[in-house]
Design a protein around this motif. Sequence first.
Motif, PDB file in Angstrom:
ATOM      1  N   ARG A   1      68.297  69.568  12.262  1.00 21.99           N
ATOM      2  CA  ARG A   1      69.319  70.266  13.150  1.00 21.99           C
ATOM      3  C   ARG A   1      69.024  71.802  12.991  1.00 21.99           C
ATOM      4  NH1 ARG A   1      75.371  68.707  14.216  1.00 21.99           N
ATOM      5  NH2 ARG A   1      75.848  70.207  16.112  1.00 21.99           N
TER       6      ARG A   1
ATOM      7  N   HIS B   1      68.386  69.297  22.349  1.00 21.86           N
ATOM      8  CA  HIS B   1      68.786  68.033  22.813  1.00 21.86           C
ATOM      9  C   HIS B   1      67.890  66.867  22.654  1.00 21.86           C
ATOM     10  CE1 HIS B   1      70.845  64.969  25.048  1.00 21.86           C
ATOM     11  NE2 HIS B   1      69.702  64.919  25.800  1.00 21.86           N
ATOM     12  N   THR B   2      66.451  67.362  22.727  1.00 22.67           N
ATOM     13  CA  THR B   2      65.359  66.496  22.471  1.00 22.67           C
ATOM     14  C   THR B   2      65.349  66.261  20.943  1.00 22.67           C
ATOM     15  OG1 THR B   2      64.264  67.411  24.371  1.00 22.67           O
ATOM     16  CG2 THR B   2      62.834  66.255  22.868  1.00 22.67           C
TER      17      THR B   2
ATOM     18  N   LEU C   1      67.726  66.274  18.754  1.00 25.85           N
ATOM     19  CA  LEU C   1      68.718  65.479  18.440  1.00 25.85           C
ATOM     20  C   LEU C   1      68.442  63.833  18.862  1.00 25.85           C
ATOM     21  CD1 LEU C   1      71.704  67.823  18.288  1.00 25.85           C
ATOM     22  CD2 LEU C   1      70.566  66.605  16.434  1.00 25.85           C
ATOM     23  N   ALA C   2      68.090  63.773  20.157  1.00 30.65           N
ATOM     24  CA  ALA C   2      67.830  62.539  20.661  1.00 30.65           C
ATOM     25  C   ALA C   2      66.920  62.051  19.913  1.00 30.65           C
ATOM     26  CB  ALA C   2      67.611  62.596  22.223  1.00 30.65           C
ATOM     27  N   LYS C   3      65.748  62.237  19.387  1.00 29.69           N
ATOM     28  CA  LYS C   3      64.749  61.570  18.583  1.00 29.69           C
ATOM     29  C   LYS C   3      65.225  61.272  17.249  1.00 29.69           C
ATOM     30  CE  LYS C   3      60.698  63.064  21.207  1.00 29.69           C
ATOM     31  NZ  LYS C   3      60.488  61.895  21.603  1.00 29.69           N
TER      32      LYS C   3
ATOM     33  N   ASP D   1      68.533  61.206  16.075  1.00 34.43           N
ATOM     34  CA  ASP D   1      69.510  60.326  16.260  1.00 34.43           C
ATOM     35  C   ASP D   1      70.039  60.069  17.296  1.00 34.43           C
ATOM     36  OD1 ASP D   1      72.063  59.326  15.163  1.00 34.43           O
ATOM     37  OD2 ASP D   1      73.165  61.304  15.250  1.00 34.43           O
ATOM     38  N   PRO D   2      69.198  58.826  17.913  1.00 32.50           N
ATOM     39  CA  PRO D   2      69.350  58.194  19.175  1.00 32.50           C
ATOM     40  C   PRO D   2      70.720  57.807  19.360  1.00 32.50           C
ATOM     41  CG  PRO D   2      67.948  56.779  18.062  1.00 32.50           C
ATOM     42  CD  PRO D   2      68.339  57.990  16.961  1.00 32.50           C
ATOM     43  N   HIS D   3      71.532  57.085  18.606  1.00 32.27           N
ATOM     44  CA  HIS D   3      72.812  56.463  18.820  1.00 32.27           C
ATOM     45  C   HIS D   3      73.850  57.495  18.299  1.00 32.27           C
ATOM     46  CE1 HIS D   3      70.509  52.916  19.753  1.00 32.27           C
ATOM     47  NE2 HIS D   3      69.832  52.862  18.671  1.00 32.27           N
ATOM     48  N   GLY D   4      73.761  58.596  17.892  1.00 35.42           N
ATOM     49  CA  GLY D   4      74.733  59.343  17.326  1.00 35.42           C
ATOM     50  C   GLY D   4      75.449  58.989  16.050  1.00 35.42           C
TER      51      GLY D   4
ATOM     52  N   ARG E   1      75.398  62.195  13.723  1.00 38.04           N
ATOM     53  CA  ARG E   1      76.199  62.853  13.915  1.00 38.04           C
ATOM     54  C   ARG E   1      77.980  62.804  13.832  1.00 38.04           C
ATOM     55  NH1 ARG E   1      73.775  64.000  19.820  1.00 38.04           N
ATOM     56  NH2 ARG E   1      72.804  62.173  19.391  1.00 38.04           N
TER      57      ARG E   1
END
Length: 83
Positions: free
Chosen positions: A12, A63-64, A66-68, A70-73, A76
Amino acid sequence: MPAVTGRFLLARFASMLVSLLLLVGSFLVFTTFARNIDNDFVRWLTGVASLVVGLWFGYVFNHTVLAKIDPHGAQRQAVRTRQ
């Protein structure tokens, strides 16, 4: 702190640095082309547009990433609960 959360925070932080470099790059593109613009309003509008584009590219990049990573959050959420 678990190693997964540490890697998440490092990724991050690195994505934030890259987005800052994208913003600086958009400013450098603006300064390159702004010398040739005679109208003050058009120069100001071009500056605002380059700022918006730089911020947008940084947002999309963050955003890309973080989505790669940690896809399910879940990571975070783990960082939020530790505060």
